[in-house]
Design a protein around this motif. Structure first.
Motif, PDB file in Angstrom:
ATOM      1  N   GLY A  37       0.826  -1.208   0.000  1.00  0.00           N
ATOM      2  CA  GLY A  37       0.000   0.000   0.000  1.00  0.00           C
ATOM      3  C   GLY A  37       0.854   1.249   0.000  1.00  0.00           C
ATOM      4  N   LEU A  38       1.921   1.226   0.759  1.00  0.00           N
ATOM      5  CA  LEU A  38       2.847   2.372   0.782  1.00  0.00           C
ATOM      6  C   LEU A  38       3.398   2.618  -0.622  1.00  0.00           C
ATOM      7  CD1 LEU A  38       5.491   3.185   3.468  1.00  0.00           C
ATOM      8  CD2 LEU A  38       6.139   3.218   1.065  1.00  0.00           C
ATOM      9  N   GLY A  39       3.758   1.541  -1.302  1.00  0.00           N
ATOM     10  CA  GLY A  39       4.261   1.676  -2.672  1.00  0.00           C
ATOM     11  C   GLY A  39       3.223   2.299  -3.600  1.00  0.00           C
ATOM     12  N   GLY A  48       0.740   4.282  -2.756  1.00  0.00           N
ATOM     13  CA  GLY A  48       0.624   5.706  -2.410  1.00  0.00           C
ATOM     14  C   GLY A  48       1.801   6.503  -2.950  1.00  0.00           C
ATOM     15  N   ALA A  49       2.986   5.901  -2.918  1.00  0.00           N
ATOM     16  CA  ALA A  49       4.168   6.571  -3.474  1.00  0.00           C
ATOM     17  C   ALA A  49       4.023   6.721  -4.989  1.00  0.00           C
ATOM     18  CB  ALA A  49       5.428   5.776  -3.127  1.00  0.00           C
ATOM     19  N   MET A  80       1.209   6.975  -6.611  1.00  0.00           N
ATOM     20  CA  MET A  80       0.181   8.015  -6.860  1.00  0.00           C
ATOM     21  C   MET A  80       0.791   9.404  -6.841  1.00  0.00           C
ATOM     22  SD  MET A  80      -3.095   7.016  -4.496  1.00  0.00           S
ATOM     23  CE  MET A  80      -4.281   8.214  -5.127  1.00  0.00           C
ATOM     24  N   THR A  81       1.899   9.543  -6.120  1.00  0.00           N
ATOM     25  CA  THR A  81       2.481  10.870  -5.918  1.00  0.00           C
ATOM     26  C   THR A  81       3.847  10.999  -6.601  1.00  0.00           C
ATOM     27  OG1 THR A  81       3.201  10.027  -3.758  1.00  0.00           O
ATOM     28  CG2 THR A  81       1.236  11.383  -3.789  1.00  0.00           C
ATOM     29  N   LEU A 137       6.393   8.630  -7.591  1.00  0.00           N
ATOM     30  CA  LEU A 137       7.532   7.712  -7.567  1.00  0.00           C
ATOM     31  C   LEU A 137       7.221   6.454  -8.400  1.00  0.00           C
ATOM     32  CD1 LEU A 137       8.721   7.933  -3.836  1.00  0.00           C
ATOM     33  CD2 LEU A 137       9.147   9.480  -5.748  1.00  0.00           C
ATOM     34  N   GLN A 183      -7.035  10.526 -13.303  1.00  0.00           N
ATOM     35  CA  GLN A 183      -6.119  11.514 -12.693  1.00  0.00           C
ATOM     36  C   GLN A 183      -4.871  10.876 -12.102  1.00  0.00           C
ATOM     37  OE1 GLN A 183      -8.153  14.895 -10.455  1.00  0.00           O
ATOM     38  NE2 GLN A 183      -9.796  13.413 -10.558  1.00  0.00           N
ATOM     39  N   PHE A 184      -5.021   9.707 -11.489  1.00  0.00           N
ATOM     40  CA  PHE A 184      -3.878   9.077 -10.811  1.00  0.00           C
ATOM     41  C   PHE A 184      -3.529   7.754 -11.480  1.00  0.00           C
ATOM     42  CE2 PHE A 184      -5.678  11.827  -7.561  1.00  0.00           C
ATOM     43  CZ  PHE A 184      -4.544  12.446  -7.055  1.00  0.00           C
ATOM     44  N   TYR A 206      -0.919  16.781   1.143  1.00  0.00           N
ATOM     45  CA  TYR A 206      -1.859  15.787   0.610  1.00  0.00           C
ATOM     46  C   TYR A 206      -2.954  15.505   1.636  1.00  0.00           C
ATOM     47  CZ  TYR A 206       1.964  14.614  -2.661  1.00  0.00           C
ATOM     48  OH  TYR A 206       2.940  14.656  -3.612  1.00  0.00           O
ATOM     49  N   ASP A 263      -9.079  14.747  -6.669  1.00  0.00           N
ATOM     50  CA  ASP A 263      -8.647  15.937  -7.392  1.00  0.00           C
ATOM     51  C   ASP A 263      -7.135  16.075  -7.294  1.00  0.00           C
ATOM     52  OD1 ASP A 263      -7.995  18.617  -8.250  1.00  0.00           O
ATOM     53  OD2 ASP A 263     -10.149  19.042  -8.159  1.00  0.00           O
ATOM     54  N   LYS A 264      -6.479  15.742  -8.393  1.00  0.00           N
ATOM     55  CA  LYS A 264      -5.013  15.745  -8.388  1.00  0.00           C
ATOM     56  C   LYS A 264      -4.457  17.149  -8.194  1.00  0.00           C
ATOM     57  CE  LYS A 264      -1.084  13.656 -10.680  1.00  0.00           C
ATOM     58  NZ  LYS A 264      -0.606  12.845 -11.809  1.00  0.00           N
ATOM     59  N   PHE A 314      -5.765  16.098  -3.509  1.00  0.00           N
ATOM     60  CA  PHE A 314      -6.774  15.324  -2.787  1.00  0.00           C
ATOM     61  C   PHE A 314      -6.726  13.893  -3.331  1.00  0.00           C
ATOM     62  CE2 PHE A 314     -11.292  14.013  -1.996  1.00  0.00           C
ATOM     63  CZ  PHE A 314     -11.204  13.990  -0.613  1.00  0.00           C
ATOM     64  N   LEU A 315      -6.164  12.995  -2.528  1.00  0.00           N
ATOM     65  CA  LEU A 315      -5.862  11.648  -3.008  1.00  0.00           C
ATOM     66  C   LEU A 315      -7.026  10.684  -2.825  1.00  0.00           C
ATOM     67  CD1 LEU A 315      -2.214  11.248  -1.623  1.00  0.00           C
ATOM     68  CD2 LEU A 315      -2.949  12.188  -3.811  1.00  0.00           C
ATOM     69  N   THR A 320       0.345   6.801   3.862  1.00  0.00           N
ATOM     70  CA  THR A 320       1.713   6.586   4.340  1.00  0.00           C
ATOM     71  C   THR A 320       2.690   6.634   3.158  1.00  0.00           C
ATOM     72  OG1 THR A 320       0.724   5.184   6.048  1.00  0.00           O
ATOM     73  CG2 THR A 320       3.106   5.037   5.780  1.00  0.00           C
ATOM     74  N   GLY A 321       2.247   6.102   2.024  1.00  0.00           N
ATOM     75  CA  GLY A 321       3.074   6.133   0.815  1.00  0.00           C
ATOM     76  C   GLY A 321       3.267   7.539   0.278  1.00  0.00           C
ATOM     77  N   ALA A 322       2.227   8.355   0.362  1.00  0.00           N
ATOM     78  CA  ALA A 322       2.362   9.752  -0.080  1.00  0.00           C
ATOM     79  C   ALA A 322       3.356  10.489   0.817  1.00  0.00           C
ATOM     80  CB  ALA A 322       1.005  10.446  -0.068  1.00  0.00           C
ATOM     81  N   SER A 361       6.752   9.452  -0.147  1.00  0.00           N
ATOM     82  CA  SER A 361       7.086  10.150  -1.385  1.00  0.00           C
ATOM     83  C   SER A 361       7.651  11.542  -1.100  1.00  0.00           C
ATOM     84  CB  SER A 361       5.789  10.267  -2.198  1.00  0.00           C
ATOM     85  OG  SER A 361       6.017  10.364  -3.542  1.00  0.00           O
TER      86      SER A 361
END
Lengths: 326, 348
Positions: free
Chosen positions: A65-67, A69-70, A72-73, A75, A108-109, B79, B123-124, B128-129, B143-145, B148
């Motif tokens: 899950g962390l991966g 989320g990374a 999505m942002t 990485l 979007q993601f 985020y 909304d990127k 807003f994830l 946690t991943g954001a 990042s």
């Protein structure tokens, strides 16, 4: 050309991609200080440091899950599963988050992530360490599913998977990490959705992927050649996207098909491939498609029973004889 | 009588007089946003009854102070992500009412182009994830954001919201462990509205002081009165400042939903009494802020009426605009499955 083990070919792929793109990182259990449970990531911590290579606690759902989320942002994570049997702990993350995020968010993601690690049976590892998962993941829209059968494909496909903007399930095998093969010098990638004929033939098409190409399909073809039967071995390499045209071209030439896989038979990948062959090549077939799979049994421990569950060269040869009516 | 949880020991305590340091303009903004959310949700409930909204619809009525106060404490580049009860959070983050309502109606003007619906607002541009539908499933994404942000050497913080029902899920514990272990810039915000669907928190854990669960992971934690937008804002501000310095935090915000879990759940069914709901309504976050502003001479009755009139007109106009937007063209059904699409039946 260099002669490399699959282990080293995978290592080269990750190393080259991490050197090329600072957004790529490796995370998983024992990937760093231990140099990888199967040594695939050997030397990478030393080369890239702890800011690019992350040892995790035993928390598959957490680091998968962390991966995501990374990803999505911005990485591009490579998430190593010590085996895909453990990835069941993360199946909600992979299916509900990685696969669905792009659509749920209206585009979007995107999730550029690779989940990689050994898949399928090894040797007497019993029920919870022996399952093949191609058909699980291939069933989910939003995922791509990649396998390889030799060192050249392993490297070229892993580099492509890392560069892909979608989640890729990259299925390896601990049984073939030591398998040697020629790998081209310099930069190359292999596109997803493009298979390869691993042995040309005229009498029957054997479709196989991953370790079963080297362990069953090619040895069976050699045996069959001694009987005067020329088998064509087709490796689709990527299960999703699937190189249908390569399969159809071969079927139209040989008119007979055997599909070999380690998945359970019920709803296996071969079920899907058979359906497509029947739909597109019905008039080209001289016999019903035969499937050689694992039997629908949770893997028992004893050697005799494990051997009875898994597909083998003898069963492939029998299936070929059946479609040839010999 | 229900247990009324008020602010107690707060690890990230702030001096009370800071409340007065907020400008009239800031308080007015809080009130306006809370009223916008309330109005949008009431309109949504009506529209749901009229069959204009499909699927599930989880209203945020009663919890407005949490979204408004906490999000106001973020920077635009931070985020934010939350659960399926996401309409209020989406609005607090800056998504326009028309895009929220459009998503609820399944129209192309929706913030997820009609692909997500009530539970999946994204909304990127606003960082807003999303709204996420699996309890506990999105905590690792937050946690991943945060990972990042740290990986890139930025100082962006993640505000990750979830209900108290998620606290018993593996995703919560795995995430807190990793965030604490690696010093990730994240504030975990538990909106404790006392019920996971119809199950009271006391029926789910021996440790009802949920914020103390963070102690297992060596993480700072505190409890906040989530009905008081000023307290939410202050405590969030402090927690976010800590997270920006690499100290993650777990805040439990005690609150209450005035409506049912979803539209199929009545306001008070067998799991909670009418008296309990009425008791919490006396602590309505909008009421509390309005009284505070009146007591300090920061708003007149005329200004209040004008605000209500404006918000009502705005949401009504947004509703009309959302309903005027078309549904997605069925020909686009295969869009967005992949960023690099697989084209069936084609090679190379």
């Amino acid at each position: 050309m260099a002669n490399l083990s699959i282990r080293d070919a995978l290592n080269q792929a990750m190393t080259e991609e991490m050197a090329r793109d600072p957004m790529v990182f490796l995370m998983g259990e024992e990937v760093g200080a231990y140099n990888g449970a199967y040594k695939v990531s050997k030397g990478m911590l030393a080369q890239f440091g702890p800011q690019r290579v992350y040892d995790t606690p035993i928390t598959e759902g957490g680091f998968a899950g962390l991966g995501i989320g990374a990803a999505m942002t911005g990485l591009r994570p490579i998430i190593e599963m010590m085996t895909f049997n453990f990835a069941l702990q993360a199946i909600d993350q992979i299916v509900n988050n990685a696969a669905k995020m792009h659509l749920m968010s209206g585009g979007q993601f995107c999730i550029p992530i690779v989940f990689r690690g050994p898949n399928g049976a090894a040797h007497m590892l019993a029920a919870q360490h022996s399952q093949s998962f191609e058909s699980f993941y291939a069933q989910v829209p939003g995922l791509k599913v990649v396998t390889y059968s030799d060192a050249k494909d392993a490297k070229g496909l892993l580099k492509t998977a890392i560069r892909d903007d979608d989640p890729v399930i990259f299925l390896e095998s601990e049984m073939t990490y030591g398998q040697q093969g020629d790998v081209p010098d310099g930069e190359y990638t292999i596109p997803l959705g493009v298979g390869e004929v691993k042995r040309p033939g005229t009498d029957v098409t054997i479709i196989a992927w991953s370790k079963l190409v080297g362990q069953l399909a090619l040895p069976a073809a050699e045996e069959l050649a001694k009987m005067g039967i020329q088998a064509e071995v087709v490796d689709p390499r990527t299960i999703k996207p699937l190189d249908e045209e390569l399969i159809f071209d071969s079927v139209r030439k040989t008119n007979r098909v055997v599909i070999v896989e380690e998945n359970f038979k019920f709803c296996g990948v071969g079920s899907e491939i058979s359906e497509r062959i029947y739909n597109r090549c019905f008039d080209d077939l001289d016999a019903p498609v035969e499937r050689v799979t694992s039997h629908d049994v949770p893997m028992p421990y004893a050697h005799s029973l494990e051997s009875a569950v898994l597909p083998n060269v003898g069963r492939v040869i029998e299936a070929v004889k059946k479609v040839l009516y010999v | 009588m229900p247990v009324k949880k008020k602010a107690e020991a707060v690890a990230v305590e702030a001096p009370k007089q800071q409340k007065l340091a907020l400008s009239k303009q800031q308080l007015f903004h809080f009130l306006r946003q809370m009223r916008q959310i309330r109005s949008l949700e009431e309109r949504s409930a009506q529209a749901y009854g009229q069959g204009k909204i499909g699927g599930f619809c989880h209203l945020y009525i009663g919890q407005e102070a949490v979204a408004v106060g906490a999000v106001a404490a973020t920077r635009p580049d931070d985020y934010v992500l939350t659960t399926y009860r996401d309409h209020g959070m989406a609005l607090a983050r800056g998504i326009q009412p028309v895009a929220i309502l459009g998503e609820l109606f399944g129209r192309v003007i929706g913030c997820s182009k009609g692909r997500g619906g009530s539970m999946h607002m994204f909304d990127k541009q606003l960082n807003f994830l999303g709204g996420h539908g699996i309890v506990g499933g999105h905590i690792a994404l937050g946690t991943g954001a945060a990972f990042s942000s740290k990986y890139r050497g930025e100082d962006r913080v993640v505000l990750c919201f979830f209900g108290e029902g998620a606290v018993h899920n593996g995703g919560f514990h795995e995430s807190l462990n990793l965030a604490s272990l690696w010093g990730l810039p994240i504030v975990f915000v538990c909106e404790n509205n006392r019920y996971g669907m119809g199950t009271a928190v006391e029926r789910t854990t021996k440790v009802v002081d949920l914020h103390k669960k963070a102690e297992s992971y060596g993480m700072a934690h505190g409890i906040v009165n989530g009905m008081d937008v000023l307290e939410v804002y202050e405590q969030s501000k402090r927690a976010i400042a800590g997270a920006r310095a690499g100290i993650p935090c777990f805040l439990e915000m005690t609150c209450y939903r005035f409506r049912g879990h979803s539209m199929s759940d009545p306001v008070h069914s067998h799991y909670r009494t009418k008296e309990e709901v009425e008791c919490y309504r006396e602590q309505d976050p909008i009421l509390l802020l309005t009284e505070h502003m009146k007591n300090h001479g920061l708003i007149t009755d005329e200004e209040l009426s004008e605000l209500e009139r404006q918000v009502s007109a705005e949401i009504r106009a947004a509703m009309d605009a959302a309903l005027a937007s078309p549904e997605p063209d069925p020909a686009t059904v295969f869009d967005y499955i992949y960023k690099n699409p697989i084209r069936p039946g084609t090679r190379r």
